[in-house]
Design an enzyme around this catalytic site. Sequence first.
Site, PDB file in Angstrom:
ATOM      1  N   GLU A   1     -13.233   3.925   5.234  1.00  0.00           N
ATOM      2  CA  GLU A   1     -13.167   3.275   6.647  1.00  0.00           C
ATOM      3  C   GLU A   1     -14.291   3.669   7.451  1.00  0.00           C
ATOM      4  O   GLU A   1     -14.402   3.110   8.367  1.00  0.00           O
ATOM      5  CB  GLU A   1     -11.818   3.618   7.225  1.00  0.00           C
TER       6      GLU A   1
ATOM      7  N   GLN B   1       0.760  -1.340  -0.066  1.00  0.00           N
ATOM      8  CA  GLN B   1      -0.024   0.002  -0.025  1.00  0.00           C
ATOM      9  C   GLN B   1       0.624   1.296  -0.046  1.00  0.00           C
ATOM     10  O   GLN B   1       0.157   2.244  -0.155  1.00  0.00           O
ATOM     11  CB  GLN B   1      -0.890  -0.160   1.144  1.00  0.00           C
TER      12      GLN B   1
ATOM     13  N   ARG C   1      -8.452  -0.799   8.199  1.00  0.00           N
ATOM     14  CA  ARG C   1      -9.592  -0.169   7.688  1.00  0.00           C
ATOM     15  C   ARG C   1      -9.961   0.673   8.664  1.00  0.00           C
ATOM     16  O   ARG C   1     -11.328   0.708   9.189  1.00  0.00           O
ATOM     17  CB  ARG C   1     -10.521  -1.071   7.252  1.00  0.00           C
ATOM     18  N   CYS C   2      -9.123   1.337   9.693  1.00  0.00           N
ATOM     19  CA  CYS C   2      -9.620   1.821  10.711  1.00  0.00           C
ATOM     20  C   CYS C   2      -9.079   3.468  11.097  1.00  0.00           C
ATOM     21  O   CYS C   2      -9.410   3.860  12.123  1.00  0.00           O
ATOM     22  CB  CYS C   2      -9.451   1.258  11.964  1.00  0.00           C
TER      23      CYS C   2
END
Lengths: 791, 291
Positions: free
Chosen positions: A745, A228, A375-376
């Site tokens: 997210e 990423q 994803r937070c």
Amino acid sequence: MTDVQVRTTTTLEVGGMGHSVKRKEDPRFIRGKGEYIDDLNLPGQLWMDIVRSPYAHAKILGIDASEALKIPGVLAVVTGADLEKAGLHWMPTLAGDKQMVLPTHTVMYQAQEVAAVVATDRYIAADGVAAVLVDYEPLPVIVDPKKALEPGAQVLRPDRGPEKANNHIWHWESGDRAAADAALAKADVRVAEDIYIPRIHVASIETCGCIADWDAVNGHLTLHMTSQAPHAIRTVLALVSGLPEHKIRVKTHDIGGGFGGKVPVYPGYVLAVVASLTTGKPVKWIEDRSENLQADSFARDYHIHAELGATKEGRITSLKVKTIADHGYTDAAADPSKFPAGLFNVITGSYDFPDAFVEVDGVYTNKPPGGVAYRCSFRVTEAVHAIERMVDILAHEIGKDPAQLRMENFIQPEQFPYKTPTGWEYDSGNYPVALRKAMDMIGYEDLRREQAEKRARGELMGIGISSFTEIVGAGPSHTFDILGIKMFDSCEIRVHPTGKVMARIGVQTQGQGHETTFAQIIAEELGFPVADIAIEYGDTDTAPYGLGTYASRSTPVAGAATAIAARKIRDKARLLAAHLLEANPDDLEWGSGAFSVKGSPDKKKTIQEIAFAAYTNHPQGMEAGLEAVDYYDPPNLTFPFGSYICVVDIDRGTGQVKVRRFVAVDDCGNIINPMIVDGQIHGGLTMGFAPALYEEIAYDELGNNLNGTFMDYLLPTAVETPAWETGKTITPSPHHPIGAKGVGESATVGAPPAIANAVVDALWHLGVRNIDIPMTPQKVWRILNEKGVAL
Amino acid sequence: MIPPRFDYARPASLDEALQLLASREGEAKVLAGGFSLLPLMKYRLAQPGLLVDIGRVAGLDAIEEVDGELRIGARATHGAIAGHPLVAARYPLIREAAGGIGDPQIRNWGTIGGSCAHADPASDWPAVIQALRGSFVCRSLGRERVVAARGFFLDVFTTGIEPTEVLTQVRVPRPGPRSGGAYVKLERRTGDFATVGVAAQVQLGADGRIAEVGLGLTAVADAPFAAGDAEDALRGALPTAEKFREAGLAAARQARPTEDRHGPVDYKLTMVRVMTERALRLATERAQANG
């Protein structure tokens, strides 16, 4: 009900902001033409496989590779002792801690890398791994971070030196302790709860992997990988290996899910590089599923104690939070440097109250390192879960409807920009409208009536709300960096003579649809049709430097860079148009992809004509070409928000929780592509639903991972996943160039407490205050049984 | 997840397959759908020296009624069984079980014979075939025997099948009027191995009482078993909620679950009772509707 209209200023053919342009990347995915890392094979390529520890904590007494090396095709077995000679046995983590590439003396968690086998074939490499004999002496294991903090606990990381002879990594705090204490002391009502957010895993369907390709002749290393953050990887590699950074190229391909798990540098990458440097051949390493689940960075694992103070009418006055963060044997989080607990102090949430204090202590245990932001948005899931659970507990405690209590405590629209007691400045929001909309969509008042009727019959039904505030778009350079690199992001746009566009961005798509949405931003700003704009990323030789895609930062940061770069091009295009039209630049106006002379709309030049002129007919004294680059340093973060409402029914026989309905109203500011936003919400909700009811990595007392395959690490399927009902409101970010906020997210962050609140809501009358996620059938049944309501 | 080296043979006939099994007795394993065996091999938990792939052997996947019983070829897939018109018409228990195994991919590859011979305690077929009082046909070179399903499953991954035998057929008696069956399983999520599975086949008499009943339990012992005590409690009784509960308690007393990620022992025992009640209720409703 009808949803809010997304505004557009371009035609569908141009496809600027607000159009549900079909994703440009989908044809290749749908036709099986995506290229993931394991699809790539290079001539002469070797394979690497990894010997892993069966123990969570053990001394390595010896490694015998002689049998492995007898297998035809096994070329090398690399151990920590080999790496130590080159000083490569440790490497830095993105959190500024350090991590073993391979151990020289001690393994610290089950499935830790112990040796690497390089072979001519994937199968031979696996046979080699099976033939490597490692002599272990098991050591006592610390699984529980609270035990790790006890006086006299064995020190897991003696490498930190005698002055750090404990398992405490760091202490971080935010807010005003004395003020929060004083406000709590004065509060009419105090509610306190221990809330555990379990260890979970991103479980991307594509596991991690790479091909390291060392070109000895040119002294050049290419690392093909699934990452990423390719630029950050390049810089870390340069620092670790000593190779000059301009001789390292990191190239990503299509990514089969990242979710935060593909930000860190894993030992396997370094080992593949070492193997390629040693053999002079490309070396491929692809994790299998169990390696991915057992060894790669986990997420969450927060032990939260929260206390909320309020007036007897339910007006919140204060919040105090003490948290233990289990990081495993090293802090391998990818949080910004000044934020070891991420942005967890956004925990005051959507509510207006003056006093808060938050403290977090990082702790070592014999578990895999982490924790990544799954994803937070950097520990926001943990924060939202805690505050949304606490608000619900308060509401139930004083007998007030949870929706009403939220309405009475929300930060009001006119209070923005709103300064929180922990120091954030929320850019914009309209919380009451979002919650009211969700209540209308689901029929809240009717559901409460139904619940009362069912409860009278002994049926268990619950309604849960989550009104979350997200914090995304790290971040402003005065506060945000990773390993010292500021968290700007970038875009470089080149307009070709024929009016076609190539744009390169510093962020990395992993399914978000950047090839589409970033083209839409340029289409909006410059009027080129989306079809004429190619977006490139993920090749560090060509893409401008950027920190990568995670924490919902692509649109807030790189999206802004893209808009600004496009505006730089438009500024130059204005000068070119003035030259072509023999007019004063100030007399030109922009619209529909063309500059025209004010008052004479027929005297105009389209952006395509201007692009051609930039290479064929530019004025004396002006540089040829039509290009721009922008490195965007955001002035603030952005604060998406939403209100979710969930209805559950509980099976009194089995303890199973069924999510009957789930309404999600999201506000992510201005919307680039409504279809893609909807997709992000659907995916995010599913990834919030999963840990609420299914996912968890548990360990036994010996540190054995109990969820090392998809048979026990339970990803929900489409069958049990609810049919999401989505709605939206639009409150633009006032400081972002296109008013967007980021959305990747929100739903992962907002969904779990809605579900947890619904389950507790169904059981509160039985004396249940809290149930930690995942709320598995066995856990719920245990409670039903204790309360005497199990069938 | 890479298996060690193994030999592979794909014989064209059953006799050839049996010869291979006999010639390398003890190290050869039969490969059908592979959905149970191959994962074990990839984790190196099973390391057979030879895989005898019966995928090319003709005549092993027929589904037909002969002499008042349903005969299912061992290589019939779960999906083929679930979708077969004979099964749909007369064997609701089999249909329900077959249609609920794993996911579509598993149902399209996994086979009934492979599943029964493999004898994973959490696989669905063994309880179903025992509830139906079915049997298995086992062939070795020059010998064929029919073995009752009850008593066939001995332990984890262990059956009465000999290393030189191939399970060729599953046989189930055809249920008559006033019969009904149901397979209910508690799974953590769709496609999961059962926490508890209960197969119930109820035969009602003309008086509405339970004339005969079969109960098979999945995943709550080292081998799936028939809950004989529960069957005894039900036989001759009126199908009432109280009776079903009594049967559920009897079934739980016979169960020997172990704690795992699905849950602790007391939870599983309670779920045996709860799922037994539900299976009996559903099977009885179907029997009553099957006038």
